[in-house]
Write a protein that holds these residues in place. Structure first.
Motif, PDB file in Angstrom:
ATOM      1  N   TYR A  38       4.701  -6.589   5.772  1.00 55.47           N
ATOM      2  CA  TYR A  38       3.648  -5.783   5.295  1.00 55.47           C
ATOM      3  C   TYR A  38       4.240  -5.118   4.077  1.00 55.47           C
ATOM      4  CZ  TYR A  38       1.093  -6.941   9.698  1.00 55.47           C
ATOM      5  OH  TYR A  38       0.438  -7.555  10.661  1.00 55.47           O
ATOM      6  N   SER A  63     -13.016  -4.357   0.992  1.00 55.24           N
ATOM      7  CA  SER A  63     -12.554  -5.307   1.737  1.00 55.24           C
ATOM      8  C   SER A  63     -13.665  -5.609   2.873  1.00 55.24           C
ATOM      9  CB  SER A  63     -11.412  -4.902   2.156  1.00 55.24           C
ATOM     10  OG  SER A  63     -10.833  -5.868   3.411  1.00 55.24           O
ATOM     11  N   PRO A  70      -6.961  -6.783  -0.906  1.00 57.25           N
ATOM     12  CA  PRO A  70      -6.387  -6.736   0.385  1.00 57.25           C
ATOM     13  C   PRO A  70      -6.824  -5.655   1.490  1.00 57.25           C
ATOM     14  CG  PRO A  70      -4.896  -6.415  -1.649  1.00 57.25           C
ATOM     15  CD  PRO A  70      -6.417  -6.211  -2.182  1.00 57.25           C
ATOM     16  N   MET A  86      -0.631  -2.603   3.897  1.00 62.24           N
ATOM     17  CA  MET A  86      -1.595  -3.619   3.904  1.00 62.24           C
ATOM     18  C   MET A  86      -0.815  -5.056   3.866  1.00 62.24           C
ATOM     19  SD  MET A  86      -2.149  -3.867  -0.327  1.00 62.24           S
ATOM     20  CE  MET A  86      -0.762  -4.501  -1.513  1.00 62.24           C
ATOM     21  N   TRP A  88       1.569  -8.301   3.358  1.00 62.51           N
ATOM     22  CA  TRP A  88       2.388  -8.524   2.182  1.00 62.51           C
ATOM     23  C   TRP A  88       2.295 -10.093   1.700  1.00 62.51           C
ATOM     24  CZ3 TRP A  88       6.599  -6.208  -0.285  1.00 62.51           C
ATOM     25  CH2 TRP A  88       7.433  -6.747  -1.058  1.00 62.51           C
ATOM     26  N   TYR A  89       2.166 -10.309   0.356  1.00 65.20           N
ATOM     27  CA  TYR A  89       1.803 -11.516  -0.140  1.00 65.20           C
ATOM     28  C   TYR A  89       2.796 -12.276  -0.640  1.00 65.20           C
ATOM     29  CZ  TYR A  89      -2.888  -9.871   1.090  1.00 65.20           C
ATOM     30  OH  TYR A  89      -3.896  -9.408   1.598  1.00 65.20           O
ATOM     31  N   VAL A 141      -2.627 -15.513  -3.643  1.00 58.77           N
ATOM     32  CA  VAL A 141      -2.801 -16.117  -2.398  1.00 58.77           C
ATOM     33  C   VAL A 141      -3.162 -17.469  -2.128  1.00 58.77           C
ATOM     34  CG1 VAL A 141      -3.749 -15.560  -0.061  1.00 58.77           C
ATOM     35  CG2 VAL A 141      -3.783 -13.841  -1.657  1.00 58.77           C
ATOM     36  N   LEU A 146      -6.118 -11.672  -5.259  1.00 58.40           N
ATOM     37  CA  LEU A 146      -6.758 -10.760  -4.845  1.00 58.40           C
ATOM     38  C   LEU A 146      -6.374  -9.372  -5.841  1.00 58.40           C
ATOM     39  CD1 LEU A 146      -5.426 -10.490  -0.930  1.00 58.40           C
ATOM     40  CD2 LEU A 146      -7.767 -11.031  -1.778  1.00 58.40           C
ATOM     41  N   ALA A 148      -5.695  -5.821  -6.578  1.00 52.74           N
ATOM     42  CA  ALA A 148      -4.697  -4.508  -6.041  1.00 52.74           C
ATOM     43  C   ALA A 148      -4.793  -3.466  -6.946  1.00 52.74           C
ATOM     44  CB  ALA A 148      -3.257  -5.030  -5.481  1.00 52.74           C
TER      45      ALA A 148
END
Length: 492
Positions: A38, A63, A70, A86, A88-89, A141, A146, A148
């Motif tokens: 995360y 969201s 996110p 949030m 982790w990507y 993603v 997304l 942010a």
């Protein structure tokens, strides 16, 4: 003592240093029950707590609506070190995508831009503006994205948390209206569209965004930098997105996104044709012909916008010329007479009220410009000489000499009209019985070198008439004659 995340969160690697952004530290964290990665975002400057809290609130709201934002997994906003968590990507942000542009295909990059535009369309649809669009704030993603970092996000009804002098937005992505940090216009969504135009160019060119509108320079066009000729239709779109005036900037996502999709489809279609050169699809050919027409229509529309802006600028310059020349001709005489009259007379030089208050059918017929431009009714005269007497309770002593400037497309007209106010009337009316004072010249082409001189000649003649009007007005005041009686003015 080193800072520790709130329980149950732990740093994924205690020895790792956090990533540092403008307003926060980003830690990679885990929790015992799942061991997934995360991102924990911790506020750097506690004076920015209100903005940080709003960022979390906005992310939760958007969201919950299913937007491309996110989710907030956990939040600790009342702690001494406010933070939230949030997912982790691992695919990173578009910043890495730009640096590694050779690892993605052109259709893939165009698909990412459609995804970014769709995400912005979503938040704009609920009255929000991101205000900090840049590659590092767009997380990848897979084939989607997304949005942010909503620390600067602003809704139409939200209270501003930025100071009037604080520059809004990232360097090289900030819209012109926000460069000085002062913007009275609440709606910041046009600024997002400007930044989106910069982002599109940056991702497709594989380069950092250029200052201001330099990407519109011929040498910086995408088809020149990338040798991808199929990207040329994006040039007109960028011009509309990077319009320096937020009022005329393209902000309709139902126009923006189809343009990018058409370019993407065209590229895919072009490469399909290259693979199967012997095939012919009538439906595809018709669709491409329509797209070509649409692109040409956009170029024509943008060209007309630029021409109209230039024409408006010339019109404003000519209006100022009329006012300043008229004032220069009469100012000294008016000053001396006002002083000598010790307030019994009031002579004013200016532009008067908007013409919508005093436009009659007789005046419209006299102007004789069809169709009369709508802005005529909201604008004042180019210049005005207004005379009245002290103690006039009903306005019956008012006499006014106006010079109107009317523009339609590439031409202007100058109209000189006498106006008088009778008792019981709220506004002055055209003195139709004084044809010796009425004059009209035009059409005068905006662009000719002789235009200024023709206008100056008209102003000089009007100023000479103005001096005679002042003299006659004083004579009438001395003998107590009525200003609105035509007989008193016909031999002037």
């Amino acid at each position: 003592m080193a800072w520790k995340p709130p329980a149950p969160w732990m740093k994924a690697n205690p020895k790792d240093q956090p990533d540092e952004g403008g307003q926060a530290y980003i830690f990679q964290v885990v929790r015992p029950e799942d061991q997934r990665l995360y991102a924990l975002k911790r506020l750097k400057n506690k004076k920015r707590r209100s903005r940080f809290v709003r960022e979390v609130e906005v992310m939760e709201q958007l969201s919950a609506l299913g937007f491309q934002v996110p989710p907030v997994v956990a939040k600790y906003l009342d702690d001494d070190n406010p933070c939230f968590v949030m997912p982790w990507y691992p695919d990173g942000s578009l910043e890495e995508q730009i640096a590694q542009e050779t690892q993605s295909t052109l259709p893939e990059r165009l698909a990412l831009l459609v995804a970014v535009g769709t995400a912005l369309q979503q938040i704009h649809s609920v009255g929000k503006a991101h205000r900090d669009i840049k590659p590092s704030n767009i997380l990848r993603v897979g084939s989607s994205v997304l949005l942010a970092d909503f620390g600067l996000c602003l809704g139409l009804e939200d209270e501003r948390l930025t100071r009037s002098w604080e520059v809004i937005g990232p360097r090289n992505f900030v819209a012109p209206e926000n460069e000085a940090g002062i913007n009275e216009d609440v709606d910041q969504r046009p600024a997002d569209c400007y930044a989106y135009g910069k982002l599109c160019w940056s991702l497709l060119a594989g380069r950092q965004a250029l200052p201001r509108e330099r990407q519109l320079d011929p040498a910086n066009r995408l088809e020149v930098l990338t040798t991808e000729a199929e990207l040329s239709p994006l040039g007109p779109l960028f011009e509309l997105l990077l319009d320096r005036d937020p009022r005329t900037r393209l902000t309709d996502w139902n126009v923006i996104l189809p343009e990018i999709r058409r370019v993407s489809d065209r590229i895919a279609g072009t490469r399909d044709v290259a693979a199967t050169a012997s095939s012919f699809d009538l439906e595809t050919a018709v669709a491409r012909a329509r797209q070509l027409a649409a692109n040409e229509a956009m170029v024509r529309q943008r060209s007309e916008q630029l021409k109209e802006r230039e024409r408006s600028g010339r019109e404003a310059m000519l209006r100022r010329l009329v006012f300043l020349d008229f004032k220069a001709e009469l100012e000294e005489a008016v000053g001396k007479i006002n002083s000598a009259s010790d307030g019994s007379l009031q002579i004013q030089l200016g532009t008067g009220r908007s013409m919508g208050d005093q436009t009659s059918q007789e005046l419209i017929d006299l102007i004789n410009v069809e169709p009369l431009p709508p802005q005529f009714f909201s604008e004042p005269a180019a210049t005005s000489l207004l005379l009245s007497r002290w103690g006039d309770s009903d306005g019956s002593s008012v006499f006014q000499l106006l010079v109107l400037l009317v523009r339609r497309e590439e031409n202007v007209w100058l109209i000189r009209v006498p106006m008088r106010r009778r008792s019981g009337y709220e506004y002055p009316l055209l003195a139709t019985g004084l044809p010796n004072m009425i004059d009209r010249v035009g059409p005068i082409p905006l662009r000719l070198d002789s235009t200024k001189q023709r206008i100056r000649n008209f102003v000089t003649e009007t100023a000479d008439l103005g001096l005679r009007v002042i003299g006659r007005y004083i004579e009438l005041a001395q003998i107590g004659a009525e200003v609105w009686d035509d007989v008193n003015w016909r031999d002037i």
